[in-house]
Write an enzyme that holds these catalytic residues in place. Structure first.
Site, PDB file in Angstrom:
ATOM      1  N   CYS A 183     -18.347 -79.052 -40.574  1.00  0.00           N
ATOM      2  CA  CYS A 183     -17.799 -78.781 -41.906  1.00  0.00           C
ATOM      3  C   CYS A 183     -17.805 -77.296 -42.222  1.00  0.00           C
ATOM      4  O   CYS A 183     -16.979 -76.821 -43.003  1.00  0.00           O
ATOM      5  CB  CYS A 183     -18.567 -79.559 -42.964  1.00  0.00           C
ATOM      6  N   HIS A 221     -24.272 -79.815 -45.833  1.00  0.00           N
ATOM      7  CA  HIS A 221     -22.826 -80.031 -45.795  1.00  0.00           C
ATOM      8  C   HIS A 221     -22.119 -78.895 -46.528  1.00  0.00           C
ATOM      9  O   HIS A 221     -22.625 -78.365 -47.523  1.00  0.00           O
ATOM     10  CB  HIS A 221     -22.496 -81.374 -46.458  1.00  0.00           C
TER      11      HIS A 221
END
Length: 814
Positions: free
Chosen positions: A289, A774
């Site tokens: 990510c 994340h």
């Protein structure tokens, strides 16, 4: 297209789509290709409850690049292979042993059975099947009354709160060892096993209704525990209550920080999906990510769009025979995938009606999978080539470095980020100053924790948290420090103490302070909030803060002023090098006088041995490393090739006495005599601006080592740039991450202008460390904010601008 499939050249083993295969044939003359087609079978419910096949043709090339997960239970596929002879498109179905030569048959079989680059990146360990532990059935659990709370865990032998393991025999919570992903501990769980012999432990934070991560100390491997629910219930843990969030993090793992995840991802709000050009998502390849977020921001900038997508036909036409290893080709391909809109289309009305009638919703196969791009851009990098989470800031600098090293056309898109930093260092005792400049691409903004506006709330929260931890209760709702942006900007501009500062005015150590200012303002200003730091125990931690980042930013007051009339410069004298009385064995030192001080030069024995292992004489290797200034084995190898015909090539190295000129031979390589060598720190400054080393030395010698005059001299002699030696980059020498080279013949281009900016994007991080958590990206497009969360692209309702990690500003036209 109507033909579909992927064509693989049997000479180069490179794959092409139908639209590019003719061009490759005309360009190379290669006429034999393996044509691969994949027929997908989508399962639909049949009358008897089974699945009926619904066939459709698929372009294998696009399947690999888009996010079609055709290995799922919803699809089956069958492959078809043919040999195609150009230019007549004569087809031979495979297998066909009778008509084809044995060599061609072997090549086809090998190609069909080989793993693609995409499958190679999948960790082999994921394919391994865990075995049930031999201890699971007969495990004895002590009835000692231990109950494990849903959160607030801590190792019973140290203060660590991560990588904790629950022993399934006595309920001890202990830390594990350090792991590759940045988590870890002091090995107390293993020590406990050696003391007690209790074999099984479960990792806290991995418990879900579907199972948990169990390790057997006795069997020395991860195992399955068929009775895990019973074993956990013994300590008061109900597996059915342990849920998994959308992003794979467990409730009990994120409860203390749940608001951060919810706010940044705008959870709890029904966000409208966005489709079309510029609204294409990217598949997460396993903790990738950070790459997805950075590339979404990069390709929202017009200069990068023009350089790669605008030049796509030319880049493809002039790409090398192996485009998988060409940076510009892969950048153009990725940019086209994100901006074309071909992989971001809304579902058809008929599909929506069918889903509503069936009361189900299947995610659309939109977005691209950047596997080939990631494989190339991370090649040879120990961190980015792994499947571990990485720091988005470090990846941004890595990407800019690659853009600098691979120019495309006359326009270098990374010019928009580049700016000059003026560093003013002052001796506190003599009050004299020194000004230097360096190239940078990111403004790193410190977090002024002492300026928090809600200190009373923070103190009360910390007391409640400690009380809950002592009573083993769930922690209270998180209170986040609120930091004014003005305080962070002030902390950036304040002078910093210089440790071990050596004053050339005093010829001794003294107190020194350094202040940084902008010698130029970039077209696009990238601001990193320095949230990641180290605790007192040297464990990485993240500052969970809220900063009121402005939509409009004016940093004109941070413009550098240069040397002022009332200031006096520090003498340009470097500190003396202290030489030990007893040098290490195998270390050869060259001592020479340079501008009234001693300099020591060591011969890098590791580079010497690398060359000797190639078969060159040992003494020749020593001379090569010596004469090239310890710049590495590759540079020394070039010296060997240039001097191996000389009669004294293998003769022992003879060191000069003090004050003597450097031995002959250095000049043949392109270096100047060591007795007239410009100061290395000034040479490094010019190299950091993108000029080549030989040119930097020549300019300094011609201007009596004056930095400003040397730069003017370089710009007034552009013809010498083309004749100078290869830059350090081309020789494989790594550069400082914040000081990147420029490869053009015009030198570094600085797009200076006003210091007024407007925010157009930011990257946010959720989690406690850069090695976990994340990343998502918010970008302002067509007047509204859009959330890019891997494959999910939605209109943002509440962009969390105060929780960002990296911010992107563009200059406001004057």
């Amino acid at each position: 297209d109507s033909e579909g499939g992927l064509y693989v050249c049997m000479n180069t083993f490179l794959g092409f789509g139908r639209e590019h295969i003719e061009r490759h044939y005309r360009k190379t003359g290669q006429c034999v290709y393996l044509h691969l087609k994949r027929r997908l079978t989508e399962k639909v419910p049949g009358a008897s409850g089974g699945a009926l096949p619904k066939r459709r043709n698929a372009n294998l090339f696009l399947d690999l690049e888009t996010n079609g997960d055709f290995s799922s239970d919803d699809f089956e596929y069958e492959d078809e292979a043919k040999l195609v002879i150009f230019p007549d498109h004569y087809e031979i179905s495979l297998p066909n042993i009778e008509e084809l030569p044995a060599l061609v048959t072997i090549a086809c079989d090998a190609l069909l059975s080989a793993k693609s680059p995409y499958r190679k990146q999948e960790p082999d360990s994921w394919e391994e099947e865990l075995q049930a532990s031999k201890h699971a059935k007969t495990l004895v659990q002590l009835d000692n009354g231990v109950r494990i709370p849903p959160s607030g865990w801590k190792c019973s032998k140290c203060d660590l709160r991560e990588n904790l393991w629950l022993n399934l025999t006595d309920g001890s919570v202990l830390c594990g060892k350090w792991f590759f992903d940045g988590s870890g501990g002091n090995g107390h769980a293993m020590e406990h096993y050696k003391e007690t012999g209790y074999p099984l432990a479960v990792k806290l934070g991995t418990i879900t209704p579907d199972g948990a991560d169990v390790y057997s100390f006795d069997e020395e491997e991860p195992v399955l525990d068929p009775h895990i629910a019973k074993h956990l219930a013994h300590f008061g843990i109900d597996m059915l209550q342990m849920q998994v969030t959308e992003n794979g993090l467990r409730d009990n793992d994120i409860k203390p920080r749940v608001s951060e995840w919810e706010v940044i991802q705008e959870a709890g709000v029904k966000l409208k999906p966005m489709y079309g050009p510029g609204y294409t998502g990217m598949k997460n390849l396993g903790n990738s990510c950070y790459l997805n977020a950075v590339m979404q921001a990069i390709f929202s900038i017009p200069e990068f769009q023009r350089a790669y997508v605008g030049n796509l036909p030319r880049i493809f036409d002039y790409s090398p025979l192996d485009p998988t290893q060409d940076f510009n080709t892969q950048m153009a391909k990725l940019g086209h995938g994100l901006l074309s809109g071909q992989n971001s289309k809304p579902p058809m009305k008929s599909e929506l009606i069918e889903q509503v009638m069936k009361e189900e919703h299947k995610p659309q196969h939109n977005g691209i999978s950047p596997r080939m791009f990631k494989a190339l851009i991370s090649k040879g990098h120990p961190e980015f080539s792994s499947n571990r989470q990485q720091d988005a800031h470090e990846f941004f600098l890595h990407l800019i470095n690659l853009v600098e090293r691979n120019p495309v056309g006359s326009e270098n898109p990374s010019d928009v980020f580049r700016f000059l930093v003026e560093e003013r260092t002052q001796c506190c005792q003599s009050r004299k100053v020194r000004y230097t400049e360096r190239v940078d691409y990111v403004m790193q903004l410190p977090v002024a924790m002492e300026a928090a506006t809600n200190k009373d709330e923070l103190i009360a929260y910390e007391l409640k948290r400690r009380e809950a931890e002592a009573a083993r209760r769930p922690p209270p709702e998180l209170v986040r420090a609120k930091i004014p942006f003005s305080a962070c900007l002030q902390a950036f501009s304040e002078p910093n103490n210089v440790e071990d500062f050596w004053s050339s005015a005093l010829q001794a150590k003294s107190a020194g302070v350094k202040t940084s200012r902008f010698a130029s303002f970039p077209e696009y200003l990238v601001v990193q909030i320095k949230k990641f730091t180290f605790g007192l125990d040297w464990i990485p931690k993240k500052l969970d803060v809220s900063i009121d980042m402005p939509d409009f930013l004016d940093i004109s007051h941070l413009r550098a002023r240069g040397l002022q009339p009332e200031e006096e410069e520090l003498p340009d004298i470097a500190p003396p090098i202290i030489i030990p009385d007893d040098p290490k064995v195998g270390e050869i030192r060259l001592l020479y006088f340079r501008r009234s001080f001693l300099v020591a030069l060591d011969i890098d024995e590791s580079s010497v041995m690398q060359l000797a292992e190639m078969g060159f004489p040992l003494e020749a290797c020593r001379k090569a490393v010596y004469y090239t200034g310890n710049l590495g084995a590759e540079v020394a190898f070039n010296w060997i090739i240039a001097h191996m015909e000389e009669p004294d090539f293998a003769e022992p190295l003879v060191l000069p006495a003090f004050g003597e000129a450097a031995l002959s031979g250095a000049a043949a390589f392109g270096a100047v005599g060591l007795d007239n060598q410009p100061p290395e720190e000034i040479v490094a400054i010019i190299i950091s601006m993108g000029f080549q080393r030989n040119l930097a030395i020549q300019a300094l010698k011609a201007t009596n080592n004056n930095l400003e005059r040397a730069l003017e001299w370089i710009f007034s002699h552009p013809e010498l740039e083309e004749e100078s030696e290869p830059s350090l980059d081309t020789m494989g020498i790594e550069n400082n991450a914040n000081i990147l080279p420029e490869t053009g013949s015009e030198g570094p281009r600085i797009k200076d202008g006003s210091g007024r900016y407007e925010l157009f994007g930011f990257i946010s991080h959720m989690g406690t460390s850069t090695m976990s958590g994340h990343y998502v990206c918010h970008l302002k497009k067509e007047g509204r904010w859009v959330l890019f969360n891997d494959l999910r692209v939605c209109a943002s309702e509440r962009p969390p601008k105060d929780l960002g990690y990296i911010y992107f500003y563009h200059r406001i036209p004057s």
